[in-house]
Enzyme design. Structure first.
Site, PDB file in Angstrom:
ATOM      1  N   HIS A 260      31.188  67.076  64.691  1.00  0.00           N
ATOM      2  CA  HIS A 260      32.013  68.405  64.465  1.00  0.00           C
ATOM      3  C   HIS A 260      33.627  68.098  65.315  1.00  0.00           C
ATOM      4  O   HIS A 260      34.547  68.593  64.430  1.00  0.00           O
ATOM      5  CB  HIS A 260      31.403  69.484  65.276  1.00  0.00           C
ATOM      6  CG  HIS A 260      31.983  70.756  65.473  1.00  0.00           C
ATOM      7  ND1 HIS A 260      31.396  71.663  64.614  1.00  0.00           N
ATOM      8  CD2 HIS A 260      32.885  71.226  66.336  1.00  0.00           C
ATOM      9  CE1 HIS A 260      32.005  72.987  65.075  1.00  0.00           C
ATOM     10  NE2 HIS A 260      32.993  72.602  65.955  1.00  0.00           N
ATOM     11  N   GLU A 261      33.703  67.723  66.387  1.00  0.00           N
ATOM     12  CA  GLU A 261      34.874  67.565  66.967  1.00  0.00           C
ATOM     13  C   GLU A 261      36.002  66.715  66.047  1.00  0.00           C
ATOM     14  O   GLU A 261      37.148  67.078  66.006  1.00  0.00           O
ATOM     15  CB  GLU A 261      34.920  67.259  68.385  1.00  0.00           C
ATOM     16  CG  GLU A 261      34.154  68.162  69.365  1.00  0.00           C
ATOM     17  CD  GLU A 261      34.647  69.574  69.201  1.00  0.00           C
ATOM     18  OE1 GLU A 261      35.747  70.049  69.052  1.00  0.00           O
ATOM     19  OE2 GLU A 261      33.645  70.442  69.550  1.00  0.00           O
ATOM     20  N   HIS A 264      37.529  68.673  63.347  1.00  0.00           N
ATOM     21  CA  HIS A 264      38.670  69.099  63.766  1.00  0.00           C
ATOM     22  C   HIS A 264      39.924  68.245  63.984  1.00  0.00           C
ATOM     23  O   HIS A 264      40.859  68.619  63.609  1.00  0.00           O
ATOM     24  CB  HIS A 264      38.485  69.965  65.135  1.00  0.00           C
ATOM     25  CG  HIS A 264      37.847  71.103  65.207  1.00  0.00           C
ATOM     26  ND1 HIS A 264      38.178  72.146  64.571  1.00  0.00           N
ATOM     27  CD2 HIS A 264      36.677  71.626  65.776  1.00  0.00           C
ATOM     28  CE1 HIS A 264      37.173  73.231  64.830  1.00  0.00           C
ATOM     29  NE2 HIS A 264      36.195  72.750  65.694  1.00  0.00           N
ATOM     30  N   GLU A 290      37.945  75.511  61.844  1.00  0.00           N
ATOM     31  CA  GLU A 290      36.437  75.462  62.084  1.00  0.00           C
ATOM     32  C   GLU A 290      35.931  74.981  60.510  1.00  0.00           C
ATOM     33  O   GLU A 290      34.640  74.408  60.619  1.00  0.00           O
ATOM     34  CB  GLU A 290      35.815  76.778  62.453  1.00  0.00           C
ATOM     35  CG  GLU A 290      34.409  76.902  63.052  1.00  0.00           C
ATOM     36  CD  GLU A 290      34.149  76.053  64.263  1.00  0.00           C
ATOM     37  OE1 GLU A 290      35.226  75.573  64.848  1.00  0.00           O
ATOM     38  OE2 GLU A 290      33.086  75.830  64.622  1.00  0.00           O
TER      39      GLU A 290
HETATM   40 MG    MG Z   1      34.724  74.056  66.699  1.00  0.00          MG
END
Ligand code: MG
Length: 496
Positions: A260-261, A264, A290
């Site tokens: 997830h990170e 980003h 996001e």
């Molecule tokens: Mg996030």
């Protein structure tokens, strides 16, 4: 010297200060000794004040004025537009109000931590009421859009209207509820076995680093560290930091957190580093940001194609654990759907319901239709109505999220928007890359990453989010792509 070059010099100073503020924040979350907290708060406040003074200065104002005449290329023009927007906002809200919101925010946060520990909303309620009153005044100053709520939403998702959110979320909610019910009634849902074992954190980190390298995280322009709350911060496109946390009994939380990170981070690393300091060399909105993390974490990271490659390789990292699980059992386990109380632990299907209820509640709170005193009971009733579960205490209900304590009103919708943007982007990516699944099954992600970079990352803020979506996908944002993705994936997984 062109006026734009003078403007750019000022803009770069502002970017440098913001970046330095982010270094201080990163350090505070990862390395700083606890006794330094008070001094660190001062250091950050000093830099923030310098930033604000420079932003609203006469010099910046005059440069913005004189740039009206100059001929600019598209990226330059959007840089001027972005700084003009930020300057106007900073100019409209009195400095004392900004300071008061910051101060009350840190005090309210402490009360929230205490209230949450004791599971007693009463400790936090007066501070939330105070914060709401301050944010209400801020919205009055800011109001240039249709509704007061939009004035706050604009901080996180510029250009998004309350009416669009009402329409999109109104379409999403009944379909999520329906899919959840069908999954819960399915026979398969009763067979899911949790992943439990002994997963030393160093081995989890090794796996994470291997996966992140594969998806294209640039280790020469980024770092991975540990922190209590995982996050990503871009100090520049050539310095992007992510964090994770580990649970030694289940490696999947840290792994999906890292992916997830890293999603980003790929966005931040994908900005045009030659344009560092241009106001348009920045992420376009929280929803778009996001979308990049959710796309990698959920649509790719929790997919069957992804695990066809990675599942057989897990014993290299965890030789003893997992030997009793098949790939299909594992896939179900990392895609388990069930109504639960806590947003951050929610699956892809129920997550949207957690967000929509927060969106409805913060609007009701902000407009005065619900008082801070009545909020916990409204929360519990809405939870019951949307998800069919009811918190037994404040800690697992109204006190679970920190956002409102710090005045982040209008922030929650961007999480769900991220899921919607991600699904629509991936449909477009699949059209451009017909063999994408075969590539993922072979552990290759470079063409997807390059497509995202080409289509989305490198533009930064050149186009507003709505225009970016239109350019990349040929249509405005639509909920159907997310709903179709869920329907297809989960009907197959749960045989419904
Ligand atoms: Mg996030």
């Amino acid at each position: 010297m062109r006026t734009f070059d003078q403007f750019l010099e000022k803009a770069r100073e502002l970017t440098d200060i913001r970046s330095a503020l982010s270094v201080l924040a990163w350090d505070q979350e990862t390395k700083m000794p606890p006794k330094a907290a008070g001094h660190r708060a001062r250091q950050r406040a000093t830099l923030a004040a310098i930033y604000h003074r420079k932003l609203v200065s006469r010099e910046v104002y005059e440069l913005l004025e004189s740039l009206e005449q100059e001929s600019l290329d598209e990226f330059e023009a959007s840089s001027v537009r972005e700084l003009r927007r930020e300057h106007a906002k900073a100019d409209r809200v009195p400095t004392e109000l900004v300071q008061e919101i910051t101060e009350v925010g840190s005090l309210a946060y402490e009360r929230w931590v205490e209230a949450r520990e004791r599971s007693d909303y009463g400790i936090f309620e007066p501070w939330l009421a105070r914060m709401m009153e301050l944010k209400s005044r801020e919205a009055d100053y800011l109001q240039t859009v249709e509704t007061r709520y939009e004035a706050l939403l604009d901080e996180y998702e510029p250009g998004m209207s309350e009416q669009s959110l009402d329409e999109i979320f109104g379409e999403v909610r009944p379909q999520l509820t329906n899919l959840l019910r069908r999954i819960e009634e399915s026979a398969v849902s009763k067979t899911i076995r949790p992943i439990r074992g002994d997963f030393p954190f160093k081995r989890q980190e090794n796996l994470g680093r291997e996966v992140l390298t594969r998806i294209g995280f640039d280790w020469d322009a980024g770092r991975l560290d540990r922190s209590p709350h995982p996050f990503c911060v871009g100090l520049s496109p050539l310095d992007v930091r992510i964090t994770t946390r580990y649970n030694v009994n289940d490696f999947t939380g840290s792994l999906f957190g890292m992916i997830h990170e890293a999603g980003h981070a790929l966005y931040e690393q994908g900005l045009d580093s030659a344009r560092y300091g241009y106001p348009a060399c920045d992420s376009v909105s929280l929803g778009i940001h996001e979308s990049q993390s959710r796309l990698w974490e959920n649509q790719i990271g929790r997919s069957a194609s992804f695990w066809k490659y990675w599942f057989p390789r897990l014993p290299q990292f965890f030789p003893k654990a997992l030997s009793n699980l098949t790939l299909d059992e594992f896939l179900l386990s990392v895609n388990q759907v069930r109504a639960s109380l806590i947003r951050v632990e929610a699956d892809e299907v129920t997550y949207g319901l957690h967000i929509i209820m927060r969106y409805e509640l913060e609007k009701a709170l902000f407009s005065g239709n619900v008082s801070t005193k009545d909020l916990p009971s409204c929360w519990n009733d809405t939870m019951d109505e949307y998800l069919g579960v009811r918190p037994a205490n404040d800690r697992d209900g109204i006190l679970q999220d920190t956002h409102w304590s710090q005045g982040l009103i209008g922030y929650f919708p961007t999480y769900l928007l991220g899921n919607l943007y991600a699904a629509q982007f991936l449909v477009a990516a699949r059209k451009a890359l017909p063999d994408l699944d075969a590539q993922i099954e072979a552990g290759t992600f470079s063409s997807l990453r390059e497509w995202l970079r080409e289509q989305i990352h490198r533009y930064g803020r050149q186009y507003p989010a709505s225009e970016l979506v239109q350019r990349v996908t040929g249509e405005p944002l639509r909920a159907r792509y997310f709903l179709e993705y869920l329907e297809e994936k989960y009907c197959k997984l749960y045989q419904i």
